[in-house]
Design a protein around this motif. Structure first.
Motif, mmCIF file in Angstrom:
data_model
loop_
_atom_site.group_PDB
_atom_site.id
_atom_site.type_symbol
_atom_site.label_atom_id
_atom_site.label_comp_id
_atom_site.label_asym_id
_atom_site.label_seq_id
_atom_site.Cartn_x
_atom_site.Cartn_y
_atom_site.Cartn_z
ATOM 1 N N SER A 55 -18.047 39.065 5.302
ATOM 2 C CA SER A 55 -19.622 38.521 4.803
ATOM 3 C C SER A 55 -20.786 38.869 5.190
ATOM 4 O O SER A 55 -21.007 39.686 5.701
ATOM 5 C CB SER A 55 -19.901 37.243 5.674
ATOM 6 N N ALA A 56 -21.574 39.178 4.381
ATOM 7 C CA ALA A 56 -22.907 40.215 4.579
ATOM 8 C C ALA A 56 -24.471 39.432 3.982
ATOM 9 O O ALA A 56 -23.992 38.917 2.545
ATOM 10 C CB ALA A 56 -22.475 41.950 3.590
ATOM 11 N N LYS A 57 -25.730 39.048 4.475
ATOM 12 C CA LYS A 57 -26.190 38.508 3.438
ATOM 13 C C LYS A 57 -27.528 39.521 2.929
ATOM 14 O O LYS A 57 -27.366 41.123 2.608
ATOM 15 C CB LYS A 57 -27.386 38.134 5.064
ATOM 16 N N GLY A 58 -27.807 38.835 1.976
ATOM 17 C CA GLY A 58 -29.105 39.598 1.404
ATOM 18 C C GLY A 58 -28.223 39.901 -0.051
ATOM 19 O O GLY A 58 -27.214 39.868 -0.404
ATOM 20 N N HIS A 59 -29.784 41.164 -0.725
ATOM 21 C CA HIS A 59 -29.158 40.591 -2.114
ATOM 22 C C HIS A 59 -27.724 42.065 -2.348
ATOM 23 O O HIS A 59 -27.776 42.796 -1.034
ATOM 24 C CB HIS A 59 -30.708 41.514 -2.919
ATOM 25 N N GLY A 60 -27.067 41.697 -3.249
ATOM 26 C CA GLY A 60 -25.734 41.943 -3.377
ATOM 27 C C GLY A 60 -24.221 41.740 -2.552
ATOM 28 O O GLY A 60 -23.813 41.876 -2.288
ATOM 29 N N GLY A 61 -24.882 40.607 -1.053
ATOM 30 C CA GLY A 61 -24.145 40.378 -0.096
ATOM 31 C C GLY A 61 -23.172 39.001 -1.273
ATOM 32 O O GLY A 61 -23.368 38.689 -1.896
ATOM 33 N N GLY A 62 -22.602 38.817 0.461
ATOM 34 C CA GLY A 62 -21.709 37.451 0.095
ATOM 35 C C GLY A 62 -20.461 37.959 0.660
ATOM 36 O O GLY A 62 -19.757 38.131 1.686
ATOM 37 N N TRP A 63 -19.609 37.008 0.190
ATOM 38 C CA TRP A 63 -18.264 36.614 0.864
ATOM 39 C C TRP A 63 -16.979 38.041 0.257
ATOM 40 O O TRP A 63 -16.921 37.939 -0.747
ATOM 41 C CB TRP A 63 -17.682 36.265 1.082
ATOM 42 N N ALA A 64 -16.114 38.747 1.011
ATOM 43 C CA ALA A 64 -15.057 39.540 0.465
ATOM 44 C C ALA A 64 -14.377 39.536 1.787
ATOM 45 O O ALA A 64 -13.981 39.031 2.212
ATOM 46 C CB ALA A 64 -16.032 41.116 0.244
#
Length: 153
Positions: A55-64
């Motif tokens: 997971s990554a926070k911020g713009h363009g982030g999310g679960w992968a």
């Protein structure tokens, strides 16, 4: 009786994620599953802890997806979601010294263990890649892409 569909739901989300070109937000995944983003984050955190997703926070982030679908089995995912109870039935434990209870529990325990062994054996034989291939084959038979896929009949 309420059934536990956590494993099915997690596999559903993972198949959607495998088809996405960018990380998916909890809100996007919640829409796919018809649930609340908080529920998605809770379940995905367990998968992240096991290294199956990132997971990554911020713009363009999310679960992968962070694992190789060809090497991860459904049994691996089952373990990551806490191995929900397969059989909703159980046996009595109020009188452990009762010989009748002991006999009944012994007979039921064997059946429960056998069902669990068969279930886990089946899960261990199916990879995420194989599940994804089956989904993609079904999608192609409908003439759809992942972006066009809906949950309508």
């Amino acid at each position: 009786m309420k059934r536990d569909s956590k494993l099915s739901g997690v596999l559903h989300v993972l198949l959607h994620m495998l088809g996405m070109k960018a990380p998916a937000t909890s809100e996007q995944l919640a829409r796919v599953m018809g649930t609340n983003p908080v529920v998605v984050r809770r379940v995905m955190a367990g998968l992240r802890d096991q290294g199956f997703v990132t997971s990554a926070k911020g713009h363009g982030g999310g679960w992968a997806v962070a694992c190789d679908p060809a090497t991860v089995t459904l049994a691996d995912i089952y373990k990551a979601v806490g191995e929900p109870t397969l059989v909703a039935m159980s046996h009595r434990t109020q009188m452990p010294h009762c010989l009748v209870e002991q006999s009944v529990n012994r007979a039921l325990d064997g059946a429960f263990r056998e069902a669990e062994t068969i279930f886990q054996s089946h899960l261990a034989a199916v990879t995420l890649a194989a599940l994804s291939a089956d989904f993609n084959r079904r999608l192609a038979e409908r003439g759809q892409t992942i972006e066009e896929q809906t949950h309508a009949l």
